[in-house]
Scaffold this active site. Structure first.
Site, PDB file in Angstrom:
ATOM      1  N   GLY A  84       0.868  -1.175   0.000  1.00 52.14           N
ATOM      2  CA  GLY A  84       0.000   0.000   0.000  1.00 52.14           C
ATOM      3  C   GLY A  84       0.906   1.227   0.000  1.00 52.14           C
ATOM      4  O   GLY A  84       1.865   1.297   0.777  1.00 52.14           O
ATOM      5  N   ARG A 114      10.414  -0.860  -4.692  1.00 51.11           N
ATOM      6  CA  ARG A 114       9.292  -0.965  -5.629  1.00 51.11           C
ATOM      7  C   ARG A 114       9.250   0.341  -6.430  1.00 51.11           C
ATOM      8  O   ARG A 114       9.527   1.400  -5.863  1.00 51.11           O
ATOM      9  CB  ARG A 114       7.948  -1.185  -4.894  1.00 51.11           C
ATOM     10  CG  ARG A 114       7.855  -2.534  -4.185  1.00 51.11           C
ATOM     11  CD  ARG A 114       6.455  -2.770  -3.626  1.00 51.11           C
ATOM     12  NE  ARG A 114       5.506  -3.140  -4.661  1.00 51.11           N
ATOM     13  CZ  ARG A 114       4.197  -3.286  -4.447  1.00 51.11           C
ATOM     14  NH1 ARG A 114       3.700  -3.076  -3.231  1.00 51.11           N
ATOM     15  NH2 ARG A 114       3.373  -3.623  -5.434  1.00 51.11           N
ATOM     16  N   GLN A 149      -5.639  -8.713  -2.761  1.00 45.32           N
ATOM     17  CA  GLN A 149      -5.687  -7.704  -1.687  1.00 45.32           C
ATOM     18  C   GLN A 149      -7.127  -7.433  -1.244  1.00 45.32           C
ATOM     19  O   GLN A 149      -7.370  -7.151  -0.070  1.00 45.32           O
ATOM     20  CB  GLN A 149      -5.045  -6.394  -2.167  1.00 45.32           C
ATOM     21  CG  GLN A 149      -3.533  -6.427  -2.271  1.00 45.32           C
ATOM     22  CD  GLN A 149      -3.064  -6.771  -3.666  1.00 45.32           C
ATOM     23  OE1 GLN A 149      -3.742  -7.492  -4.398  1.00 45.32           O
ATOM     24  NE2 GLN A 149      -1.904  -6.285  -4.045  1.00 45.32           N
ATOM     25  N   ASP A 180      -1.489   5.021  -6.340  1.00 44.58           N
ATOM     26  CA  ASP A 180      -0.059   4.836  -6.049  1.00 44.58           C
ATOM     27  C   ASP A 180       0.766   6.008  -6.551  1.00 44.58           C
ATOM     28  O   ASP A 180       1.863   6.261  -6.055  1.00 44.58           O
ATOM     29  CB  ASP A 180       0.438   3.524  -6.651  1.00 44.58           C
ATOM     30  CG  ASP A 180      -0.128   2.356  -5.853  1.00 44.58           C
ATOM     31  OD1 ASP A 180      -1.281   1.963  -6.117  1.00 44.58           O
ATOM     32  OD2 ASP A 180       0.566   1.900  -4.925  1.00 44.58           O
TER      33      ASP A 180
HETATM   34  O1  MRU Z   1       0.666  -3.804  -4.734  1.00 45.42           O
HETATM   35  P1  MRU Z   1       0.020  -3.102  -3.581  1.00 45.42           P
HETATM   36  O2  MRU Z   1      -0.857  -3.979  -2.767  1.00 45.42           O
HETATM   37  O3  MRU Z   1       1.027  -2.322  -2.759  1.00 45.42           O
HETATM   38  O4  MRU Z   1      -0.916  -2.018  -4.277  1.00 45.42           O
HETATM   39  C1  MRU Z   1      -1.697  -1.173  -3.473  1.00 45.42           C
HETATM   40  C2  MRU Z   1      -2.636  -0.318  -4.246  1.00 45.42           C
HETATM   41  O5  MRU Z   1      -2.647  -0.311  -5.446  1.00 45.42           O
HETATM   42  C3  MRU Z   1      -3.505   0.607  -3.452  1.00 45.42           C
HETATM   43  O6  MRU Z   1      -4.716   0.803  -4.104  1.00 45.42           O
HETATM   44  C4  MRU Z   1      -2.783   1.960  -3.340  1.00 45.42           C
HETATM   45  O7  MRU Z   1      -1.472   1.773  -2.841  1.00 45.42           O
HETATM   46  C5  MRU Z   1      -3.490   2.897  -2.461  1.00 45.42           C
HETATM   47  S1  MRU Z   1      -3.389   2.348  -0.783  1.00 45.42           S
HETATM   48  C6  MRU Z   1      -3.930   3.565   0.237  1.00 45.42           C
END
Ligand code: MRU
Length: 340
Positions: A56, A89, A190, A231
């Site tokens: 996240g 990442r 998720q 993101d």
């Molecule tokens: O790959 P992830 O689980 O880190 O991706 C998370 C997302 O895409 C969420 O929608 C985004 O980070 C917003 S979280 C407040």
């Protein structure tokens, strides 16, 4: 909305500083096990981010800031720690934003104590931003609404409360949202594993749908808003978010369902012109070829596994940040709120 109702449905804090190490709720193991583990240095934090033990956008920025604070306590080479964490990442700009903020404090001569205070400030400010966005986003939603969310944007993905899930928490507490649907969010699940865990735990009734059921749900009239996090948001309002967000936005437009993106200002990247310039993380095809550790696809098959996509600004009804709401986002409105 009263303080109490704002703060109901909010019991989870997955990133915890323990004075000399970072304790994380292991998101790889939920919901089967609520298992915590400790990171003692920047390398362990980097690994936890890369492996999605913490994930996240805001949460990985916060964890990385604590990684820098630990490097300072251990007199580790700071440039190397910053570079290692930054490479964990590529897509969520909150990671780079938090590291740049720590780097500025290092350049200004901050000692280990001051860097720990900065990491704590990043964490505290994220929680405050989420509460503010919850209030602003919920105010956009008319009574008796149904909403669909994607991925996990809640307490697990942030300092607490959440971005899109924060709006849902606030909207449910205010009695505006009556139906909550969460897409399972293949391949890492998720939505199924994490969002449903949060919603059940915090007493918010919700229904899981297969990702492929979204357009059918919209056609039924049960949802008035799709509410997602981000993101990275480019200077023209294009939004990178979990893979599948773009197809939800297209389906929403077709069905006259409104589309809300909820993200703190740490997700805004005014140095990136459009979504085309955002690096999209590609992860191991094994995530698609396996489920729960078991191979589910014939040996010899290949897979392509981009884990984010870009939703063009023109498909977005509103971007909600802690600084305010941008309706029908575009370069001019973005510049007015976030320009230098
Ligand atoms: O790959 P992830 O689980 O880190 O991706 C998370 C997302 O895409 C969420 O929608 C985004 O980070 C917003 S979280 C407040």
């Amino acid at each position: 909305m009263t303080e109490t109702s704002m703060h109901s449905h909010d019991s989870i804090r997955a990133v915890q500083w323990r004075g000399d190490h970072l304790r994380l709720l292991d998101q790889r193991r939920l919901p089967q096990e609520e298992c915590w583990f400790d990171c003692h240095d920047a390398a362990e934090v980097t690994q936890a981010i890369r492996d999605l033990a913490v994930r996240g956008a805001p949460a990985i920025g916060i964890a990385a800031a604590w990684g820098v604070a630990m490097a300072a306590r251990q007199n580790a080479p700071m440039d190397a720690a910053l570079a290692m964490l930054r490479a964990a990442r590529p897509t969520a700009v909150n990671l780079m934003w938090a590291l740049d903020r720590m780097k500025k404090r290092i350049a200004a001569g901050a000692d280990a104590g001051a860097l720990a205070a900065e990491a704590q400030a990043i964490q505290d400010q994220d929680l405050a931003a989420n509460r503010k966005m919850g209030e602003l986003g919920a105010a956009l939603i008319a009574a008796h609404a149904g909403v669909l969310t994607h991925c996990n944007t809640g307490s697990l993905a942030t300092a607490g409360y959440g971005t899109a899930l924060g709006v849902i928490r606030a909207g449910v507490a205010a009695g505006r949202i009556e139906r909550v649907y969460a897409g399972e969010t293949r391949p890492w699940q998720q939505g199924a594993r994490l969002t449903m865990w949060e919603l059940v735990r915090d007493g918010i009734p919700a229904q899981l749908i297969a990702d492929s059921a979204a357009a059918h749900l919209m056609k039924s009239g049960a949802v008035q808003w799709v509410i997602v996090g981000a993101d990275r948001i480019a200077a023209n309002g294009d939004v990178a978010n979990k893979i599948g967000t773009y197809q939800l936005a297209i389906a929403a437009k077709y069905h006259g369902v409104r589309f809300m993106v909820v993200a703190p200002s740490s997700t805004i990247d005014m140095a990136t012109g459009t979504g085309e310039d955002i690096e999209i993380e590609l992860r191991d095809p094994a995530e698609l070829l396996h489920a729960a550790g078991q191979r589910t696809v014939v040996e010899g098959a290949h897979a392509w596994n981009p884990v984010f996509d870009v939703t063009p600004a023109e498909l977005i009804t509103a971007i909600v940040t802690e600084r305010g709401v941008i309706e029908r986002p575009g370069s001019i409105a973005m510049q007015a709120m976030f320009g230098w």
